[in-house]
Design a protein around this motif. Structure first.
Motif, PDB file in Angstrom:
ATOM      1  N   TYR A   1       0.796  -1.238   0.000  1.00 41.62           N
ATOM      2  CA  TYR A   1       0.000   0.000   0.000  1.00 41.62           C
ATOM      3  C   TYR A   1       0.828   1.288   0.000  1.00 41.62           C
ATOM      4  O   TYR A   1       0.261   2.364   0.182  1.00 41.62           O
ATOM      5  N   SER A   2       2.123   1.182  -0.155  1.00 47.26           N
ATOM      6  CA  SER A   2       2.921   2.410  -0.166  1.00 47.26           C
ATOM      7  C   SER A   2       4.275   2.150  -0.803  1.00 47.26           C
ATOM      8  O   SER A   2       4.674   1.000  -0.976  1.00 47.26           O
ATOM      9  N   VAL A   3       4.952   3.234  -1.121  1.00 45.48           N
ATOM     10  CA  VAL A   3       6.287   3.155  -1.705  1.00 45.48           C
ATOM     11  C   VAL A   3       7.234   3.983  -0.827  1.00 45.48           C
ATOM     12  O   VAL A   3       7.031   5.190  -0.673  1.00 45.48           O
ATOM     13  N   PRO A   4       8.249   3.360  -0.231  1.00 52.90           N
ATOM     14  CA  PRO A   4       9.152   4.104   0.671  1.00 52.90           C
ATOM     15  C   PRO A   4      10.125   4.999  -0.088  1.00 52.90           C
ATOM     16  O   PRO A   4      10.633   4.621  -1.139  1.00 52.90           O
ATOM     17  N   SER A   5      10.350   6.191   0.445  1.00 52.18           N
ATOM     18  CA  SER A   5      11.290   7.117  -0.190  1.00 52.18           C
ATOM     19  C   SER A   5      12.634   7.140   0.526  1.00 52.18           C
ATOM     20  O   SER A   5      13.625   7.588  -0.043  1.00 52.18           O
ATOM     21  N   ASN A   6      12.668   6.674   1.783  1.00 53.39           N
ATOM     22  CA  ASN A   6      13.886   6.852   2.571  1.00 53.39           C
ATOM     23  C   ASN A   6      13.790   6.087   3.893  1.00 53.39           C
ATOM     24  O   ASN A   6      12.699   5.675   4.292  1.00 53.39           O
ATOM     25  N   ILE A   7      14.938   5.978   4.553  1.00 55.24           N
ATOM     26  CA  ILE A   7      14.991   5.368   5.883  1.00 55.24           C
ATOM     27  C   ILE A   7      15.728   6.329   6.808  1.00 55.24           C
ATOM     28  O   ILE A   7      16.836   6.782   6.495  1.00 55.24           O
ATOM     29  N   HIS A   8      15.112   6.664   7.927  1.00 55.28           N
ATOM     30  CA  HIS A   8      15.732   7.560   8.906  1.00 55.28           C
ATOM     31  C   HIS A   8      16.100   6.792  10.167  1.00 55.28           C
ATOM     32  O   HIS A   8      15.470   5.782  10.505  1.00 55.28           O
ATOM     33  N   ARG A   9      17.078   7.330  10.907  1.00 56.63           N
ATOM     34  CA  ARG A   9      17.459   6.788  12.205  1.00 56.63           C
ATOM     35  C   ARG A   9      17.058   7.806  13.268  1.00 56.63           C
ATOM     36  O   ARG A   9      17.421   8.991  13.160  1.00 56.63           O
ATOM     37  N   ALA A  10      16.342   7.362  14.299  1.00 58.04           N
ATOM     38  CA  ALA A  10      15.826   8.303  15.304  1.00 58.04           C
ATOM     39  C   ALA A  10      16.701   8.403  16.552  1.00 58.04           C
ATOM     40  O   ALA A  10      16.506   9.318  17.360  1.00 58.04           O
ATOM     41  N   ASN A  11      17.663   7.480  16.749  1.00 58.66           N
ATOM     42  CA  ASN A  11      18.442   7.488  18.009  1.00 58.66           C
ATOM     43  C   ASN A  11      19.849   8.062  17.824  1.00 58.66           C
ATOM     44  O   ASN A  11      20.847   7.379  18.019  1.00 58.66           O
ATOM     45  N   VAL A  12      19.891   9.328  17.434  1.00 61.40           N
ATOM     46  CA  VAL A  12      21.192   9.979  17.274  1.00 61.40           C
ATOM     47  C   VAL A  12      21.334  11.102  18.295  1.00 61.40           C
ATOM     48  O   VAL A  12      20.398  11.867  18.531  1.00 61.40           O
ATOM     49  N   MET A  13      22.526  11.166  18.918  1.00 64.60           N
ATOM     50  CA  MET A  13      22.845  12.270  19.835  1.00 64.60           C
ATOM     51  C   MET A  13      23.826  13.198  19.122  1.00 64.60           C
ATOM     52  O   MET A  13      24.877  12.765  18.670  1.00 64.60           O
ATOM     53  N   TRP A  14      23.444  14.444  19.020  1.00 64.76           N
ATOM     54  CA  TRP A  14      24.271  15.455  18.354  1.00 64.76           C
ATOM     55  C   TRP A  14      24.888  16.328  19.441  1.00 64.76           C
ATOM     56  O   TRP A  14      24.306  16.508  20.519  1.00 64.76           O
ATOM     57  N   ALA A  15      26.063  16.907  19.162  1.00 63.10           N
ATOM     58  CA  ALA A  15      26.697  17.732  20.198  1.00 63.10           C
ATOM     59  C   ALA A  15      27.475  18.886  19.581  1.00 63.10           C
ATOM     60  O   ALA A  15      27.895  18.825  18.422  1.00 63.10           O
ATOM     61  N   SER A  16      27.665  19.917  20.385  1.00 61.62           N
ATOM     62  CA  SER A  16      28.467  21.074  19.975  1.00 61.62           C
ATOM     63  C   SER A  16      29.869  20.932  20.572  1.00 61.62           C
ATOM     64  O   SER A  16      30.033  21.031  21.796  1.00 61.62           O
ATOM     65  N   PRO A  17      30.903  20.724  19.734  1.00 60.16           N
ATOM     66  CA  PRO A  17      32.263  20.587  20.265  1.00 60.16           C
ATOM     67  C   PRO A  17      32.690  21.826  21.052  1.00 60.16           C
ATOM     68  O   PRO A  17      33.366  21.706  22.087  1.00 60.16           O
TER      69      PRO A  17
END
Ligand code: GAL
Length: 432
Positions: free
Chosen positions: A155-171
Motif C-alpha cells: 500500500y505504499s512506496v518508501p522514499s527513505n529510511i531515517h534513524r531516530a536514536n542519534v545524539m548530536w553535540a556542539s564541540p
C-alpha cells in the motif's frame, strides 16, 4: 482473515537482511511514464501532502520535485505541505480530509503501525502492480518488500529510511565545559556526568523542543534501558509497562528532562538543533533529519558538530521510513503514479536522501554519494539490531502515540508525577 502487522512484523529481520547499500549497478531507474498513468486517470497534476514545509525538510522535498519535473514535465506538482515536525499538525488535518472524502493525491506516512491504521480504515489503494511495473520488487531489499506486504498487497512506496536514536553535540560547548568533544558515551550514567559539566558551565546541557521531540527522547531512553528486545516487547505485549525496568527508564527520562531548556514547549525540532549550531546547548537527541539542518547551515563534522548513537543504544538502529500512498478517491491517480515512480527511482532516491539526511531504501544506491554521517547510518543499518520508532509511526498506531504524547506532556509540564506517568503510559499502550 486480515493479518495485522505490528511494528515487529514490519521491522524484525531487517537487520539480517541485505539492506546494506552496495555500489552495484542500478535496476530500473529509467522512468517510462509520461504522466499518462497506467494507474488510470488524470495525470495533469499531483497534490503531494507532507510535513516537509520549511528549512532543510523543504530543501529535501525541493530536490525530489526537481527530479520529478525532469521525469514528468507534463504533471504539475502541487505542494500540500503542512508545517509541524513529525506531522504534529499534518496528521490531524489529513484525517479530516480523508474522512471528508477529500484526499490529497498522495500523502507521506510512516511504514509500520501508522500505515496499518490507514490500511485498516480502507483509505489506501493497493499499489503492488506499480512494484512490478517499476521493477521495485528487485530494487528494494526483499525483506523490506515482504514486510510492506499485507495479505499479498502493498500500500505504499518508501522514499527513505531515517534513524531516530542519534545524539548530536556542539564541540565548542563541550570544550568550554572541560569535556573532550571526541568522547564516546557508552551508558546513560556516563552521559549524566558530562551533562552535569555542561550545566555547570552555564549552557543548556540538553536542548529539546515540543512534545513529540520529548517522546523521541523518551523512546531512546527506553531503548537504552530495556535493550532492543525489551523495547520491542513494549509494542507486542511481552514487556510489562508497569515493570521496574520501565520505572528505571522513566526515572532516567525525568533526569534528562531536568537538563533541558525551559522554553521547550514553544519550539520545534529545528530550534533545538539550532541551539547546537549556535553554541547555546551541549547536546541534542534527534532523528537524522538533523544532519540536513547542520548541512544547510554550512556546518561540518566533527569541527562544528559531532554525532553518536544515544548513549546506551550503540548497535541498535531506531528505524523509521517515510512512505507515499495512493489514497482511495485520489483525484489524479495518474499524477500519483508519476510521483511514486520518481520517489522510487534511483535518481529520485539519491537526490532526495542526499538533501534529507536519510538513507535510500533502494539497494543500489552508492554510499559514496552520501555524507560521512549518512555513510555511518548505511553501515549501521546493515549490521545493527533494528527497532521501530515510536514517535515516528513505526512502533504503534496513531491513537497509541497520541495517548503516549498526552501522558508525556502531562508529565513534563508537571501535571503528573512519575508513578502516574507510568500508569498513563501503560494505559495508553493498552488502548485504555
Ligand atoms: C519524521 C519524518 C521525517 C522528518 C521528521 C521531522 O516523522 O519521518 O522525514 O520529517 O519527522 O519532521
Amino acid at each position: 482473515m486480515r493479518t495485522r502487522r505490528t511494528l515487529m512484523a514490519v521491522t524484525a529481520g531487517l537487520a539480517a537482511s541485505t539492506l546494506l547499500l552496495t555500489a552495484c549497478s542500478s535496476g530500473d531507474d529509467n522512468p517510462s511514464s509520461d504522466g499518462s498513468g497506467a494507474a488510470g486517470g488524470d495525470a495533469s497534476e499531483v497534490e503531494v501532502f507532507t510535513w516537509w514545509a520549511s528549512g532543510s525538510e523543504k530543501l529535501g522535498l525541493d530536490a525530489l520535485v526537481k527530479v520529478f519535473g525532469e521525469q514528468h514535465p507534463d504533471t504539475e506538482f502541487i505542494n500540500g505541505a503542512v508545517a509541524g515536525g513529525a506531522g504534529s499538525a499534518a496528521k490531524d488535518l489529513l484525517q479530516t480530509r480523508l474522512q471528508a472524502n477529500d484526499p490529497p493525491d498522495t500523502f507521506q506516512a510512516h511504514a509500520g503501525a501508522e500505515l496499518q491504521d490507514y490500511i485498516d480504515a480502507g483509505q489506501l489503494e493497493d499499489v503492488s502492480a506499480l512494484y512490478k511495473e517499476f521493477g521495485l520488487t528487485d530494487a528494494f531489499p526483499k525483506d523490506l518488500v515482504d514486510r510492506l506486504t499485507v495479505d499479498g498487497k502493498i500500500y505504499s512506496v518508501p522514499s527513505n529510511i531515517h534513524r531516530a536514536n542519534v545524539m548530536w553535540a556542539s564541540p565548542a560547548v563541550l570544550e568550554g565545559a572541560g569535556l573532550d568533544p571526541a568522547a564516546k558515551y557508552d551508558t546513560l550514567d556516563d552521559w549524566f556526568v558530562a551533562l552535569d559539566k555542561v550545566k555547570a558551565s552555564g549552557k543548556t546541557a540538553l536542548s529539546v523542543a515540543t512534545t513529540w521531540t520529548q517522546v523521541n527522547l523518551l523512546e531512546t531512553v527506553l531503548i537504552a534501558d530495556l535493550g532492543a528486545d525489551g523495547y520491542s516487547g513494549l509494542w507486542d505485549g511481552s514487556t510489562d509497562w508497569n515493570g521496574s525496568d520501565v520505572t528505571k527508564a522513566l526515572t532516567d527520562f525525568e533526569k534528562l528532562m531536568s537538563y533541558t531548556n525551559t522554553d521547550r514547549d514553544g519550539l520545534d525540532w529545528p530550534d533545538a538543533t539550532q541551539q547546537i549550531i549556535d553554541g547555546q546547548a551541549g547536546f541534542n537527541v534527534m532523528g537524522d533529519w538533523a544532519e540536513a539542518a547542520f548541512e544547510e547551515a554550512g556546518k561540518k563534522a566533527p569541527a562544528d558538530y559531532t554525532y553518536q548513537p544515544v548513549p546506551g543504544t550503540d548497535g541498535i538502529f531506531d528505524f523509521l521510513a517515510d512512505s507515499f500512498t495512493l489514497p482511495v478517491g485520489a483525484k489524479h491517480p495518474g499524477g500519483t503514479k508519476a510521483w511514486l515512480e520518481t520517489i522510487s527511482s534511483a535518481e529520485g532516491q539519491t537526490a532526495f536522501n542526499k538533501a534529507k539526511g536519510s538513507i535510500p531504501a533502494r539497494n543500489d544506491a552508492k554510499p559514496e554519494d552520501f555524507s560521512e554521517y549518512q555513510q555511518t547510518a548505511i553501515a549501521s543499518f546493515g549490521k545493527d539490531t533494528i527497532v521501530s520508532s515510536l514517535a515516528h509511526g513505526a512502533a504503534a498506531p496513531v491513537a497509541t502515540l497520541n495517548a503516549i504524547s498526552d501522558a508525556t506532556s502531562k508529565f513534563t509540564t508537571g501535571a503528573s508525577d512519575l508513578a502516574q506517568y507510568q500508569k498513563d503510559l501503560a494505559a495508553a499502550a493498552a488502548g485504555k
